[in-house]
Design a protein around this motif. Structure first.
Motif, short mmCIF file in Angstrom:
data_model
loop_
_atom_site.label_atom_id
_atom_site.label_comp_id
_atom_site.label_asym_id
_atom_site.label_seq_id
_atom_site.Cartn_x
_atom_site.Cartn_y
_atom_site.Cartn_z
N ARG A 34 15.52 -78.67 5.94
CA ARG A 34 15.75 -77.78 7.07
C ARG A 34 15.12 -78.32 8.35
N GLU A 35 14.00 -79.02 8.24
CA GLU A 35 13.32 -79.55 9.41
C GLU A 35 14.16 -80.58 10.15
N THR A 36 15.01 -81.28 9.44
CA THR A 36 15.89 -82.26 10.09
C THR A 36 17.24 -81.66 10.47
N LEU A 37 17.61 -80.56 9.81
CA LEU A 37 18.93 -79.98 10.06
C LEU A 37 18.94 -79.07 11.29
N LEU A 38 17.92 -78.23 11.42
CA LEU A 38 17.92 -77.24 12.51
C LEU A 38 17.92 -77.87 13.91
N PRO A 39 17.15 -78.93 14.17
CA PRO A 39 17.23 -79.54 15.51
C PRO A 39 18.63 -80.06 15.85
N SER A 40 19.33 -80.61 14.86
CA SER A 40 20.70 -81.07 15.11
C SER A 40 21.62 -79.89 15.41
N PHE A 41 21.47 -78.80 14.67
CA PHE A 41 22.27 -77.61 14.94
C PHE A 41 22.00 -77.08 16.35
N TYR A 42 20.75 -77.11 16.75
CA TYR A 42 20.40 -76.61 18.09
C TYR A 42 21.01 -77.50 19.18
N GLN A 43 20.91 -78.81 19.00
CA GLN A 43 21.46 -79.72 20.00
C GLN A 43 22.97 -79.62 20.10
N VAL A 44 23.63 -79.52 18.96
CA VAL A 44 25.11 -79.49 18.97
C VAL A 44 25.63 -78.11 19.37
N GLY A 45 25.06 -77.06 18.80
CA GLY A 45 25.60 -75.73 19.03
C GLY A 45 25.09 -75.05 20.28
N VAL A 46 23.80 -74.82 20.33
CA VAL A 46 23.23 -74.03 21.43
C VAL A 46 23.33 -74.77 22.76
N MET A 47 22.94 -76.02 22.78
CA MET A 47 22.92 -76.77 24.04
C MET A 47 24.31 -77.10 24.57
N SER A 48 25.32 -77.04 23.72
CA SER A 48 26.69 -77.34 24.18
C SER A 48 27.44 -76.11 24.66
N LEU A 49 26.91 -74.93 24.38
CA LEU A 49 27.62 -73.70 24.75
C LEU A 49 27.94 -73.62 26.24
N PRO A 50 26.99 -73.86 27.15
CA PRO A 50 27.32 -73.69 28.58
C PRO A 50 28.44 -74.60 29.05
N VAL A 51 28.41 -75.89 28.69
CA VAL A 51 29.42 -76.81 29.19
C VAL A 51 30.79 -76.51 28.59
N VAL A 52 30.83 -76.10 27.30
CA VAL A 52 32.10 -75.75 26.68
C VAL A 52 32.67 -74.47 27.29
N ALA A 53 31.81 -73.48 27.51
CA ALA A 53 32.28 -72.22 28.11
C ALA A 53 32.77 -72.44 29.53
N ALA A 65 37.11 -79.08 23.95
CA ALA A 65 35.79 -78.85 23.34
C ALA A 65 35.30 -80.13 22.66
N ALA A 66 36.21 -80.82 21.95
CA ALA A 66 35.83 -82.07 21.30
C ALA A 66 35.48 -83.14 22.33
N THR A 67 36.22 -83.20 23.43
CA THR A 67 35.91 -84.20 24.46
C THR A 67 34.54 -83.94 25.09
N MET A 68 34.25 -82.68 25.34
CA MET A 68 32.94 -82.35 25.89
C MET A 68 31.83 -82.73 24.90
N LEU A 69 32.06 -82.48 23.63
CA LEU A 69 31.05 -82.83 22.63
C LEU A 69 30.91 -84.35 22.49
N ALA A 70 32.03 -85.06 22.59
CA ALA A 70 31.95 -86.53 22.51
C ALA A 70 31.13 -87.08 23.67
N GLY A 71 31.31 -86.49 24.86
CA GLY A 71 30.55 -86.98 26.01
C GLY A 71 29.11 -86.55 26.01
N ARG A 72 28.85 -85.31 25.65
CA ARG A 72 27.47 -84.80 25.73
C ARG A 72 26.65 -85.11 24.48
N VAL A 73 27.23 -84.81 23.31
CA VAL A 73 26.47 -84.96 22.06
C VAL A 73 26.67 -86.35 21.45
N GLY A 74 27.93 -86.84 21.43
CA GLY A 74 28.19 -88.12 20.79
C GLY A 74 27.45 -89.27 21.46
#
Length: 274
Positions: free
Chosen positions: A44-63, A107-116
């Motif tokens: 969980r210690e390695t999974l939750l930070p990735s979830f936060y970076q991908v999900g929470v931090m990407s919400l504003p730019v995707v919206a 949404a995928a393009t935004m994630l590729a640019g921001r998260v990828g």
């Protein structure tokens, strides 16, 4: 003349060989990632930070992207539909375009640019500074520790981000069409409901899972095998976005063809809405 022809063939042959090698390396990388994903889940210690970076931090730019795309579609489509006297059907076109294509792809393009790109740069820096080698020397598998959490985060959260992009696009299109232009609210919503069905929503979400998987794998692969130096990290981040974007377009085309055939097989008498 013959020498120039041989050089031309040699150059294209080298490009073809490089492409085959790159596809083979990425396939092996994906296979090892899948084996670790199904073999043992990450902590969980390695999974939750990735979830936060991908999900929470990407919400504003995707919206934000979804909102403006909805409004731009309304602006671009309104005058053509008004000439035909079909402006009340604007909601159907906007929402169908968003749910089937623009929502998942943008949404995928935004994630590729921001998260990828961030994934490639982070893993590339760890490769250059020998942190990945240190993990291996300590007995930890770097793919299980570094790659699997990022792949799972992308696979599980990109459908939710696609729903957010669709919803905000609907809000943006509704705001411009009904509030700014003054299209009748009842017919706008009625036509949207009549033309956008559960199959359309399923197609968009289904495609987004493949987009998320390819973004994570390509980005992690680029960072994992980054060349030395700051220049190598920069190239890995750039290549991660470019390759991911190209793969998104190719997968989108292939899946659209496949989904269209499935649709016509299941409902042969239905009107083609793909």
């Amino acid at each position: 003349m013959q020498l120039a022809l041989f050089n031309w063939l040699a150059d294209w042959g080298a490009v073809a060989i490089d492409c085959v090698v790159a596809i083979g390396e990425l396939t092996l990388f994906a296979w090892r990632t899948a084996a670790w994903t199904f073999g043992r889940l990450p902590r969980r210690e390695t999974l939750l930070p990735s979830f936060y970076q991908v999900g929470v931090m990407s919400l504003p730019v995707v919206a934000l992207t979804g909102t403006f795309i909805g409004m731009v579609l309304a602006v671009q489509s309104y005058y053509q539909f008004r000439e035909l006297g079909l402006e009340t059907r604007l909601g159907a076109v906007i929402n169908m375009s968003l749910v089937r294509e623009l929502g998942p792809v943008l949404a995928a393009t935004m994630l590729a640019g921001r998260v990828g790109s961030a994934m490639a740069a982070e893993l590339g820096t760890m490769r250059v500074t020998e942190q990945i080698d240190a993990l291996t020397s300590m007995g930890a598998n770097p793919i299980h520790y570094l790659v699997v959490p990022r792949v799972l985060a992308m696979l599980l959260l990109i459908p939710a981000l696609t729903v957010m992009a669709d919803f905000m696009g609907f809000v943006g299109g509704y705001f411009y069409s009904v509030i700014i232009i003054g299209i009748d609210k009842h017919f706008y919503l009625y036509n949207s409901q009549q033309f956008v069905g559960s199959w359309d929503i399923f197609c968009g979400l289904f495609k987004s899972i493949f987009f998320g998987g390819v973004i994570a794998l390509v980005s992690c692969h680029q960072g994992f095998y980054c060349t030395a130096g700051a220049e190598g990290v920069g190239k890995a981040a750039t290549a991660a976005f470019v390759y991911s974007f190209v793969m998104i377009l190719i997968i989108d085309l292939v899946l659209n063809i496949g989904l269209e055939r499935i649709y016509m097989t299941l409902w042969p008498d239905a009107m083609v809405t793909l």
